[in-house]
Enzyme design. Structure first.
Site, PDB file in Angstrom:
ATOM      1  N   GLU A  68      -6.948  -6.130  -1.324  1.00 35.10           N
ATOM      2  CA  GLU A  68      -7.113  -5.165  -0.384  1.00 35.10           C
ATOM      3  C   GLU A  68      -5.919  -4.180  -0.383  1.00 35.10           C
ATOM      4  OE1 GLU A  68      -6.182  -4.060   4.008  1.00 35.10           O
ATOM      5  OE2 GLU A  68      -4.970  -4.938   2.471  1.00 35.10           O
ATOM      6  N   ARG A 118     -10.333   0.220   4.766  1.00 33.85           N
ATOM      7  CA  ARG A 118      -9.569  -0.533   3.526  1.00 33.85           C
ATOM      8  C   ARG A 118     -10.519  -0.718   2.344  1.00 33.85           C
ATOM      9  NH1 ARG A 118      -6.241   1.169   6.212  1.00 33.85           N
ATOM     10  NH2 ARG A 118      -4.238   0.259   6.975  1.00 33.85           N
ATOM     11  N   CYS A 175       0.772  -1.137   0.069  1.00 33.68           N
ATOM     12  CA  CYS A 175      -0.064  -0.075  -0.258  1.00 33.68           C
ATOM     13  C   CYS A 175       0.844   1.262  -0.067  1.00 33.68           C
ATOM     14  CB  CYS A 175      -0.950   0.165   1.111  1.00 33.68           C
ATOM     15  SG  CYS A 175      -0.023   0.025   2.860  1.00 33.68           S
ATOM     16  N   ARG A 204     -10.090   1.158  10.514  1.00 33.39           N
ATOM     17  CA  ARG A 204      -9.397   0.549   9.893  1.00 33.39           C
ATOM     18  C   ARG A 204      -9.999   0.634   8.325  1.00 33.39           C
ATOM     19  NH1 ARG A 204      -4.330  -1.854  10.493  1.00 33.39           N
ATOM     20  NH2 ARG A 204      -3.426  -2.837   8.631  1.00 33.39           N
TER      21      ARG A 204
END
Length: 469
Positions: A122, A175, A84, A173
């Site tokens: 993801e 995502r 990421c 969180r």
């Protein structure tokens, strides 16, 4: 690499790319999947993966899937939390101009070679942001070109939005998940399917209680969680100021008749608590947002100094010996009575205090939250719980710092569990069009709504292959 395991006739096999310690593997194993392939370039994370999932994933996807080589075996489900950093707000945000941002194309080579039935990828929310619109469109269009039904609308999920009885966790969180189904031959692809959404019964409908819902171990004595002398001193010093500000607020309430229990919500900067003749220098050239905060700090300092000028002078003398980031306080704890009642994070922007409901996202760089009521830090095991890993998950004897890094880089199992179930429900008609799809549909549909027990059963407790040296 490892020798692939055969897929059972009633189940499915999976390839786990950028595998980390195995968050995806935990879910897929618990749903009845069998390992076909896994790869992870970080030696420490690969060792933890091997310890828990029977397979040593240490390797490099760029060597296993490129223009000349394809050593990834056939599989039914492909998953991966691909790096990421090229898209993260905390990085340079170079996207596919950065080498790690081009790793998607190695994923694509595996997809084109094996046409897995289901793909689940993801990444950070920012991958679908305006700075990376081109990269987002490249990924979606390439998947469609290979024959996958995939929504172009980002599907954003966070564990704190999922009820604990469905695998949620008290961690914010957010995502992005890219989920895609192979369109069987003879069937028609929906050119713009709806994004995956979680059903209402799965969604959290109350405020989290961090200590009860995670749960937090109710003891102050957990090895490796101790506060340093400096950390205790910083908190105690700001706690003294919190109490002075509370007294000031109470005096305002008596004067105005208006209840003013909460402390100021703007960033409190001790470096801005200066004399009037020094203020113009701080304001000179400051952008509007900063100038607004500076003026609020000037007013706050003037008000607090009137309570006890001598005490204030002594307090400021001490705080100015602290590192710059410890001379700041972000009070986000509403009407909490004490700093020690809060969860405290040591951040570059200062000490951030929040009520003990849910925690901010774990990050790969260490910013371990302090659990004020227990006067210690979050433990590595509690961090693993935030990612939905069972207490049977074995990190061996590695340093806690490595575990925190791995959790910061990992996926939340409760989110993955629910995203897969929701996606399979959405694309049921496509999955029913192939034998592999029907096997996957059966396995996922029959998986329980609460993943916790199934995840605990899926983990193994000892090495069955040699971990990386």
């Amino acid at each position: 690499m490892v020798t692939p395991s055969p897929s059972p006739s009633t189940g499915f096999s999976y390839a786990d790319l950028f595998a980390g310690v195995g968050g995806f593997a935990a879910v897929l194993r618990a749903m009845g999947g069998s390992h076909a392939y896994a790869v992870e370039i970080d030696r420490a994370a690969a060792g933890v993966y091997a310890r828990n999932w029977d397979h040593d994933p240490l390797g490099d996807i760029t060597e296993d899937a490129n223009d000349e080589v394809m050593t990834i075996p056939s599989h039914d489900v492909l998953v991966g939390g691909f790096p990421c950093q090229p898209f993260s707000k905390s990085g340079a945000q170079r996207g596919m101009d950065e080498v790690r941002g081009t790793l998607f194309f190695h994923i694509e080579k595996a997809i084109r070679a094996h046409k897995p039935t289901l793909i689940v990828l993801e990444n950070v929310r920012n991958i679908a942001g305006p700075r990376h619109r081109h990269e987002w469109e490249v990924i979606i269009n390439h998947l469609r070109d290979v024959g996958y039904q995939v929504s172009s609308v980002p599907a954003v999920f966070s564990p704190h939005k999922i009820a604990p009885e469905h695998g949620g966790a008290p961690q914010v969180r957010e995502r992005v998940f890219i989920t895609a189904t192979l369109v069987p031959e003879g069937m028609v692809m929906d050119p713009e399917p709806e994004p995956v959404v979680l059903p209402p019964e799965v969604q959290m409908d109350r405020e989290w209680d961090l200590f009860a819902d995670l749960p937090i171990d109710d003891t102050a004595h957990v090895p490796g969680t101790e506060l340093s002398e400096d950390e205790t001193r910083w908190i105690n010093h700001w706690e003294a100021m919190v109490q002075v500000m509370r007294q000031w607020r109470q005096s305002q309430t008596r004067t105005t008749g208006e209840a003013l229990r909460r402390l100021p919500g703007f960033p409190i900067w001790a470096d801005a608590w200066v004399s009037e003749r020094q203020r113009e220098a701080l304001l000179d050239g400051a952008p509007k947002w900063k100038a607004d905060f500076l003026r609020k700090n000037f007013d706050l300092y003037d008000a607090l100094r009137d309570i006890d000028p001598k005490w204030m002078s002594t307090w400021l003398t001490e705080v100015r010996r602290f590192p710059e980031s410890r001379r700041k306080l972000e009070w986000q704890a509403q009407d909490s009575e004490s700093l020690w009642d809060c969860v405290i994070s040591f951040r570059p922007s200062g000490l951030r205090a929040k009520r003990p409901t849910h925690l901010p996202a774990l990050v790969a760089i260490t910013q371990t939250p302090v659990l004020g009521p227990l006067r210690r830090k979050l433990s590595a095991r509690e961090a693993a719980r935030l990612q939905g890993l069972p207490d049977t998950f074995d990190f061996g004897d590695q340093r806690d710092a490595l575990t925190f890094k791995q959790m910061g880089n990992g996926v939340n199992t409760g989110v993955v569990w629910n995203v897969i179930k929701a996606h399979v429900s959405r694309d049921r008609h496509l999955l029913e069009g192939s034998a592999q799809g029907r096997a996957l549909l059966s396995a996922v549909s029959e998986a329980p709504s609460n993943p916790r027990v199934a995840l605990a059963r899926a983990a193994v407790s000892e090495f069955t292959v040699s971990a990386p040296a």
